[in-house]
Design a protein around this motif. Structure first.
Motif, PDB file in Angstrom:
ATOM      1  N   GLU A  39       0.538  -1.412  -0.007  1.00  0.00           N
ATOM      2  CA  GLU A  39      -0.147   0.126   0.023  1.00  0.00           C
ATOM      3  C   GLU A  39       1.075   1.128  -0.175  1.00  0.00           C
ATOM      4  O   GLU A  39      -0.526   2.350  -0.729  1.00  0.00           O
ATOM      5  CB  GLU A  39      -0.999  -0.598   1.204  1.00  0.00           C
ATOM      6  CG  GLU A  39      -1.958  -0.922   0.858  1.00  0.00           C
ATOM      7  CD  GLU A  39      -3.047  -1.233   2.046  1.00  0.00           C
ATOM      8  OE1 GLU A  39      -2.384  -1.192   3.687  1.00  0.00           O
ATOM      9  OE2 GLU A  39      -3.885  -1.870   1.823  1.00  0.00           O
ATOM     10  N   PHE A  88      -3.876  -8.706  -0.889  1.00  0.00           N
ATOM     11  CA  PHE A  88      -3.812  -8.263  -1.633  1.00  0.00           C
ATOM     12  C   PHE A  88      -3.697  -8.459  -2.931  1.00  0.00           C
ATOM     13  O   PHE A  88      -2.862  -8.812  -3.062  1.00  0.00           O
ATOM     14  CB  PHE A  88      -3.390  -6.675  -0.525  1.00  0.00           C
ATOM     15  CG  PHE A  88      -1.313  -7.369  -0.333  1.00  0.00           C
ATOM     16  CD1 PHE A  88      -0.766  -7.015  -1.498  1.00  0.00           C
ATOM     17  CD2 PHE A  88      -1.141  -8.259   0.508  1.00  0.00           C
ATOM     18  CE1 PHE A  88       0.845  -7.715  -1.501  1.00  0.00           C
ATOM     19  CE2 PHE A  88      -0.137  -8.904   0.655  1.00  0.00           C
ATOM     20  CZ  PHE A  88       1.006  -7.747  -0.574  1.00  0.00           C
ATOM     21  N   SER A  89      -4.656  -7.398  -3.604  1.00  0.00           N
ATOM     22  CA  SER A  89      -4.047  -6.747  -4.870  1.00  0.00           C
ATOM     23  C   SER A  89      -4.337  -8.563  -5.691  1.00  0.00           C
ATOM     24  O   SER A  89      -5.199  -9.480  -4.448  1.00  0.00           O
ATOM     25  CB  SER A  89      -3.256  -6.519  -5.564  1.00  0.00           C
ATOM     26  OG  SER A  89      -3.000  -5.957  -6.781  1.00  0.00           O
ATOM     27  N   THR A  90      -3.695  -9.032  -6.845  1.00  0.00           N
ATOM     28  CA  THR A  90      -3.173  -9.722  -7.342  1.00  0.00           C
ATOM     29  C   THR A  90      -1.729 -10.593  -7.496  1.00  0.00           C
ATOM     30  O   THR A  90      -1.498  -9.381  -8.125  1.00  0.00           O
ATOM     31  CB  THR A  90      -4.141  -9.993  -8.889  1.00  0.00           C
ATOM     32  OG1 THR A  90      -3.842  -8.993  -9.521  1.00  0.00           O
ATOM     33  CG2 THR A  90      -5.656  -9.787  -8.625  1.00  0.00           C
ATOM     34  N   LYS A  93      -0.493  -9.010 -10.694  1.00  0.00           N
ATOM     35  CA  LYS A  93       0.309  -7.027 -10.438  1.00  0.00           C
ATOM     36  C   LYS A  93       1.394  -6.681  -9.362  1.00  0.00           C
ATOM     37  O   LYS A  93       1.885  -6.625 -10.105  1.00  0.00           O
ATOM     38  CB  LYS A  93      -1.155  -6.371 -10.162  1.00  0.00           C
ATOM     39  CG  LYS A  93      -2.286  -6.302 -11.194  1.00  0.00           C
ATOM     40  CD  LYS A  93      -3.348  -5.621 -10.820  1.00  0.00           C
ATOM     41  CE  LYS A  93      -4.663  -5.579 -11.845  1.00  0.00           C
ATOM     42  NZ  LYS A  93      -6.097  -4.983 -11.228  1.00  0.00           N
ATOM     43  N   VAL A  94       1.325  -7.693  -8.296  1.00  0.00           N
ATOM     44  CA  VAL A  94       1.725  -7.317  -7.116  1.00  0.00           C
ATOM     45  C   VAL A  94       3.274  -7.714  -7.774  1.00  0.00           C
ATOM     46  O   VAL A  94       4.616  -7.105  -7.399  1.00  0.00           O
ATOM     47  CB  VAL A  94       2.043  -8.509  -6.152  1.00  0.00           C
ATOM     48  CG1 VAL A  94       3.097  -8.676  -5.011  1.00  0.00           C
ATOM     49  CG2 VAL A  94       0.019  -8.016  -5.350  1.00  0.00           C
ATOM     50  N   SER A 242      -4.203 -14.799 -11.754  1.00  0.00           N
ATOM     51  CA  SER A 242      -4.087 -13.409 -11.569  1.00  0.00           C
ATOM     52  C   SER A 242      -5.848 -14.148  -9.658  1.00  0.00           C
ATOM     53  O   SER A 242      -5.764 -12.975  -8.934  1.00  0.00           O
ATOM     54  CB  SER A 242      -5.448 -13.064 -12.164  1.00  0.00           C
ATOM     55  OG  SER A 242      -6.933 -13.615 -12.336  1.00  0.00           O
TER      56      SER A 242
END
Length: 321
Positions: A39, A88-90, A93-94, A242
């Motif tokens: 974050e 958190f997120s996927t 992406k991370v 994802s």
């Protein structure tokens, strides 16, 4: 700590053939990623990687200096993502963000691992396997009032202060006794570590215990029925899923990387991880490694003219920033 040759570091009592694993000379951990780090954004991560880079370079130089002449160092890098305590997120992406940010700081991440894969990996209850090989020795004078670690989920490196119930109004106040570390040198440093707790019938493993499993995995000391658990799976950034549950426990991003597991590990971590890693070393000091696994690893080290410390926990090194 080693077990007799007829016992095996698995969750079954049978004695299977122990399959060897590819080994690098050094596994360099470039960091951990938790939700608050994510974050904070890419700029925060870039600052962290820039701090890590000199330490990673120093570790490479030290490893090269410790190897026999004309040996080419085999060094891999890894990064651990917390998908166990928070999602958190996927992953697509991370992991892409981590790889690009590390590259901007001059680093390459060879392997990315999921922290949940230290609890259960591809259907194997990895944390349970390690739990079954905890060998805690009762301190001198123990009365049995404290339940064993297998029941309490708490591990200590010595003897706690005795607890006393309420006495009668006229009775003398019981004398307080301090906790005492086992194998103490001059003064005690007493630790009492929560390994797990039960929540709604499910076991929640603690961060120190999962980190201990992580170190054992990196050192190539875990087997299930003689087989290594969660071998790295090669995926390109374009192939990343994802869904966190669809991501393998350990993903290999660099096709030319040295092996994920290694004779030694080196972790570059923020100072906030220092208490956790002290707990990790205490836990690992009470884990029994099967003699066949340790003998196999030592024989391979001798074949490369590498001298390993007697205790496997001493193969773990750190830099805290």
């Amino acid at each position: 700590m080693t077990l007799p040759a007829y016992e095996v570091f698995t969750e079954e009592s049978a004695t299977p053939v122990i399959r060897s694993v590819p080994l690098a000379h050094l596994s360099v951990e470039l960091g951990h990623l938790y939700m608050d780090d994510f974050e904070a954004g890419p700029a925060h991560l870039l600052d962290q990687f820039r701090l890590v880079a000199p330490w990673a370079a120093a570790a490479r130089g030290i490893t090269a200096a410790e190897l026999p002449e004309r040996s080419t160092p085999r060094i891999s890098t890894c990064f651990l993502i917390d998908d166990y305590f928070s999602r958190f997120s996927t992953p697509d992406k991370v992991v892409a963000m981590l790889a690009s940010t590390a590259a901007e700081a001059g680093l390459e991440i060879d392997y990315v691992a999921r922290e949940s894969g230290c609890a259960v990996a591809e259907g194997v209850e990895l944390a349970r396997i390690v739990e079954h090989h905890l060998v805690s020795e009762p301190p001198e004078g123990a009365t049995g009032s404290r339940p064993p670690v297998s029941e309490s989920g708490w591990l200590t490196n010595g003897e706690r202060s005795p607890t006393t119930g309420p006495g009668s109004a006229m009775s003398a106040r019981p004398e307080w006794r301090p906790p005492r570390q086992s194998a103490v040198k001059n003064h005690s440093i007493f630790l009492d570590i929560e390994l797990w707790r039960e929540e709604a019938g499910d076991r929640l493993w603690s961060c120190p215990f999962l980190a201990a499993v992580w170190q054992l995995q990196r050192l190539g000391l875990v087997r299930h029925l003689g087989e290594p658990v969660a071998p790295p799976r090669m995926l390109s950034l374009d192939e990343l899923p994802s869904d966190w549950d669809a991501l393998p426990p350990v993903v290999q991003l660099n096709p030319d990387a040295a092996p994920f597991r290694a004779y030694r590990t080196f972790s570059v971590l923020g100072a906030r991880f220092l208490p956790i890693e002290v707990a990790v070393r205490t836990i690992l000091g009470q884990v029994a490694i099967a003699a066949p696994i340790e003998d196999q690893l030592r024989a391979r080290a001798r074949g490369e003219r590498i001298t390993l410390p007697g205790e496997f926990v001493d193969r773990i090194r750190y830099a805290f920033m």
